[in-house]
Design a protein around this motif. Structure first.
Motif, PDB file in Angstrom:
ATOM      1  N   HIS A  86      -8.570  -1.955   4.274  1.00 36.41           N
ATOM      2  CA  HIS A  86      -7.635  -0.734   3.662  1.00 36.41           C
ATOM      3  C   HIS A  86      -7.274   0.175   4.553  1.00 36.41           C
ATOM      4  CE1 HIS A  86      -7.388   0.479  -0.894  1.00 36.41           C
ATOM      5  NE2 HIS A  86      -7.030   1.518  -0.144  1.00 36.41           N
ATOM      6  N   SER A  87      -6.317   0.833   4.257  1.00 37.09           N
ATOM      7  CA  SER A  87      -5.660   2.016   4.900  1.00 37.09           C
ATOM      8  C   SER A  87      -5.725   3.136   4.048  1.00 37.09           C
ATOM      9  CB  SER A  87      -4.141   1.682   5.098  1.00 37.09           C
ATOM     10  OG  SER A  87      -3.466   2.901   5.300  1.00 37.09           O
ATOM     11  N   THR A  88      -5.898   4.396   4.699  1.00 35.76           N
ATOM     12  CA  THR A  88      -5.878   5.693   4.106  1.00 35.76           C
ATOM     13  C   THR A  88      -4.615   6.325   3.579  1.00 35.76           C
ATOM     14  OG1 THR A  88      -5.970   6.862   5.896  1.00 35.76           O
ATOM     15  CG2 THR A  88      -8.050   6.265   5.069  1.00 35.76           C
ATOM     16  N   GLY A  89      -3.482   5.251   4.003  1.00 32.58           N
ATOM     17  CA  GLY A  89      -2.142   5.695   3.536  1.00 32.58           C
ATOM     18  C   GLY A  89      -1.172   6.218   4.371  1.00 32.58           C
ATOM     19  N   LEU A 118       1.026   6.644  -3.462  1.00 31.50           N
ATOM     20  CA  LEU A 118       0.069   7.765  -3.586  1.00 31.50           C
ATOM     21  C   LEU A 118       0.689   8.975  -2.816  1.00 31.50           C
ATOM     22  CD1 LEU A 118      -2.701   8.536  -4.729  1.00 31.50           C
ATOM     23  CD2 LEU A 118      -3.822   8.012  -2.548  1.00 31.50           C
ATOM     24  N   TYR A 169      -7.171   7.938  -9.250  1.00 29.99           N
ATOM     25  CA  TYR A 169      -6.140   7.737  -8.408  1.00 29.99           C
ATOM     26  C   TYR A 169      -4.684   8.337  -8.726  1.00 29.99           C
ATOM     27  CZ  TYR A 169      -3.640   4.721  -4.617  1.00 29.99           C
ATOM     28  OH  TYR A 169      -2.908   4.102  -3.836  1.00 29.99           O
ATOM     29  N   ARG A 172      -4.706  11.875  -9.174  1.00 29.47           N
ATOM     30  CA  ARG A 172      -4.624  12.681  -7.818  1.00 29.47           C
ATOM     31  C   ARG A 172      -3.183  12.439  -7.389  1.00 29.47           C
ATOM     32  NH1 ARG A 172      -7.910   9.037  -4.206  1.00 29.47           N
ATOM     33  NH2 ARG A 172      -7.491  10.754  -2.444  1.00 29.47           N
ATOM     34  N   LEU A 183     -12.684  12.562  -1.299  1.00 32.70           N
ATOM     35  CA  LEU A 183     -12.030  11.814  -2.404  1.00 32.70           C
ATOM     36  C   LEU A 183     -11.306  10.619  -2.044  1.00 32.70           C
ATOM     37  CD1 LEU A 183     -10.257  15.120  -4.530  1.00 32.70           C
ATOM     38  CD2 LEU A 183     -12.291  13.618  -4.996  1.00 32.70           C
ATOM     39  N   SER A 187     -12.388   6.794  -3.195  1.00 32.60           N
ATOM     40  CA  SER A 187     -11.373   6.249  -3.752  1.00 32.60           C
ATOM     41  C   SER A 187     -11.125   4.647  -2.955  1.00 32.60           C
ATOM     42  CB  SER A 187     -10.062   6.957  -3.631  1.00 32.60           C
ATOM     43  OG  SER A 187      -9.017   5.949  -3.743  1.00 32.60           O
ATOM     44  N   VAL A 188     -11.002   4.908  -1.597  1.00 29.84           N
ATOM     45  CA  VAL A 188     -10.936   3.657  -0.647  1.00 29.84           C
ATOM     46  C   VAL A 188     -12.191   2.522  -0.847  1.00 29.84           C
ATOM     47  CG1 VAL A 188     -10.967   2.721   1.602  1.00 29.84           C
ATOM     48  CG2 VAL A 188      -9.243   4.705   0.992  1.00 29.84           C
ATOM     49  N   LYS A 191     -13.017   0.807  -4.349  1.00 33.02           N
ATOM     50  CA  LYS A 191     -12.561  -0.623  -4.397  1.00 33.02           C
ATOM     51  C   LYS A 191     -13.204  -1.701  -3.566  1.00 33.02           C
ATOM     52  CE  LYS A 191      -8.138   1.381  -3.936  1.00 33.02           C
ATOM     53  NZ  LYS A 191      -8.403   2.881  -4.229  1.00 33.02           N
TER      54      LYS A 191
HETATM   55  N1  URA Z   1      -6.050   4.549  -0.499  1.00 30.62           N
HETATM   56  C1  URA Z   1      -6.861   4.523  -1.481  1.00 30.62           C
HETATM   57  O1  URA Z   1      -7.099   3.647  -2.141  1.00 30.62           O
HETATM   58  N2  URA Z   1      -7.212   5.943  -1.958  1.00 30.62           N
HETATM   59  C2  URA Z   1      -6.838   7.092  -1.253  1.00 30.62           C
HETATM   60  O2  URA Z   1      -7.226   7.950  -1.587  1.00 30.62           O
HETATM   61  C3  URA Z   1      -6.115   7.116  -0.211  1.00 30.62           C
HETATM   62  C4  URA Z   1      -5.525   5.739   0.171  1.00 30.62           C
END
Ligand code: URA
Length: 428
Positions: A86-89, A118, A169, A172, A183, A187-188, A191
């Motif tokens: 996963h990436s935090t984005g 997001l 999500y 937010r 948060l 969230s990450v 999942k």
């Molecule tokens: N990816 C996620 O699933 N949640 C977040 O809050 C940020 C990135």
């Protein structure tokens, strides 16, 4: 009002900087997932968390409660190594589209529960859904079957997998309450816990195009993720990687999918390919129980799987299993607008965050699969001559407006910015 959870005391406690008990957090998550918390109060609580933070205990309880709001998948140990990533984005972050099939092509099973756009960042699910017919809404059973049969699946949190995260999500995203370490971590990880993989590789992004702007903040987030992962019995590696500029050159769902495909087809390199290879290698190492520095033998193996076409074949199999028709995906043709350099010089700065924000906002009103967005033809530090193309703009009807924004976002001057490392640090 009857049926609603009395959230006022809970919200007030966090507003005053108090620490929640496990029971309070579990009650809140259960009530929120069941639609028994008013949206305004949930938003107030998110704002209070952004201000006051949460302890590691609270973060782990929140993660666990969100994961347990749906099913937690279990996997037959006979299936072999299972890993999730996963990436935090960030902007132009297409690593999952490449690293997931790449690791699966090398023999590990990858169970990827992913997210949508997001804040200013695009979502892997939205990018994948540019492929006609492709569904990212899989039931837990369909998700598991696909992982067993194909080797990998990318799906969203759903009514039976981490539904509380799916709901929180989206809230937010709507209320600008994303950039909070607990948060993001909850969230990450919720999942990832729901997906059931025992091994997790988390790409923690840092820079102007990420939620964490500073290396200190990203390092804190990475440490939190690894510690919460360990408390919830997952072996977790977190890499803190650069997201000061967009990772891919494309920003926009269909354009990004096209760029990821070009990497999988072996025709595109750059930082996106480099990081995807590294992340896939770390996924393989971790699946084999190795948590130290990336092993050269593994890196050679993933490179071979990328260049030899095995990763592309795995991507195609995954798309087909999810109902997608890759041949019908419209590869971008000629752009609608060009942003040309008004003077010669060097690209000093690109405000990728502003471009990301504009693209995500506009895309929300477009049909899935629309070829829309920005392709950066010059990157920070590149030289450019007057009249040469800095960026291409896709999107009939809105290209003019987008071109204006992109022109403001790119500064050409005399001084190349100092180069930034791709990876800053690693935990786990
Ligand atoms: N990816 C996620 O699933 N949640 C977040 O809050 C940020 C990135």
């Amino acid at each position: 009002m009857s049926g609603l959870w009395a959230a006022a005391g809970f919200v007030e406690k966090k507003r005053r900087g108090g620490e929640h008990s496990r029971e309070e957090i579990e009650d809140f998550v259960a009530a929120y997932a069941a639609g028994r918390v008013e949206e305004a109060q949930a938003t107030e609580w998110l704002r209070a968390v952004m201000q006051a933070g949460m302890s590691l205990d609270e973060t782990a309880w929140l993660t666990d409660a969100m994961a347990r709001s749906g099913r937690i998948l279990t996997w037959d140990p006979g299936l072999g190594p299972i890993v999730d990533k996963h990436s935090t984005g960030g902007v132009g972050d297409d690593v999952s589209l490449i690293a997931v099939p790449l690791a699966a092509a090398c023999g590990v099973k990858v169970t990827k529960l992913s997210g949508r756009a997001l804040g200013h960042t695009g979502g892997t699910l939205d990018k994948l859904e540019s492929i006609p017919g492709l569904s990212t809404t899989l039931t837990a059973d369909a998700f598991q079957r696909q992982v067993v049969e194909v080797g990998c699946a990318i799906a969203g949190a759903s009514t039976d997998l981490a539904p509380a995260d799916k709901k929180l999500y989206a809230l937010r995203h709507r209320t600008q309450t994303v950039a909070s370490i607990p948060l993001i971590a909850a969230s990450v990880l919720s999942k990832k816990i729901a997906g059931g993989a025992p091994n997790l590789v988390i790409d923690v992004k840092v820079g102007r195009c990420a939620f964490m702007r500073t290396v200190e903040g990203a390092t804190d987030l990475a440490r939190t993720i690894v510690e919460v992962g360990a408390r919830l019995k997952r072996t977790t590696v977190a890499l803190v990687t650069d997201m000061d500029a967009p990772l891919a050159s494309s920003i926009g769902d269909a354009l990004e999918l096209d760029e990821a495909l070009r990497v999988l087809e072996g025709g595109e390199g750059g930082r996106l390919a480099e990081l995807s290879l590294l992340v896939a290698g770390v996924m393989l190492d971790l699946a084999q129980g190795h948590t130290g520095e990336p092993r050269t033998s593994t890196q050679d193996m993933v490179r071979e799987a990328l260049l030899g076409g095995a990763a592309l074949a795995k991507f195609e199999a995954m798309v087909q299993a999810q109902g997608g028709r890759l041949a019908a995906f419209p590869r971008p043709g000629r752009p609608h607008e060009i942003v040309a350099a008004r003077a010669s010089g060097v690209v000093e700065e690109i405000d990728g965050r502003a471009i990301g924000e504009a693209v995500v906002a506009a895309q929300a009103h477009l049909p899935k699969g629309s070829v829309f967005g920005v392709r950066l033809c010059r990157r920070e530090g590149d030289e450019v001559k007057q009249g040469e193309t800095l960026a291409e703009i896709y999107g009939a009807g809105v290209a003019d407006q987008m071109a204006h924004l992109v022109r403001q976002a790119i500064r050409v001057g005399r001084q190349a910015p100092p180069p930034r490392p791709l990876v800053f640090t690693r935990f786990g």
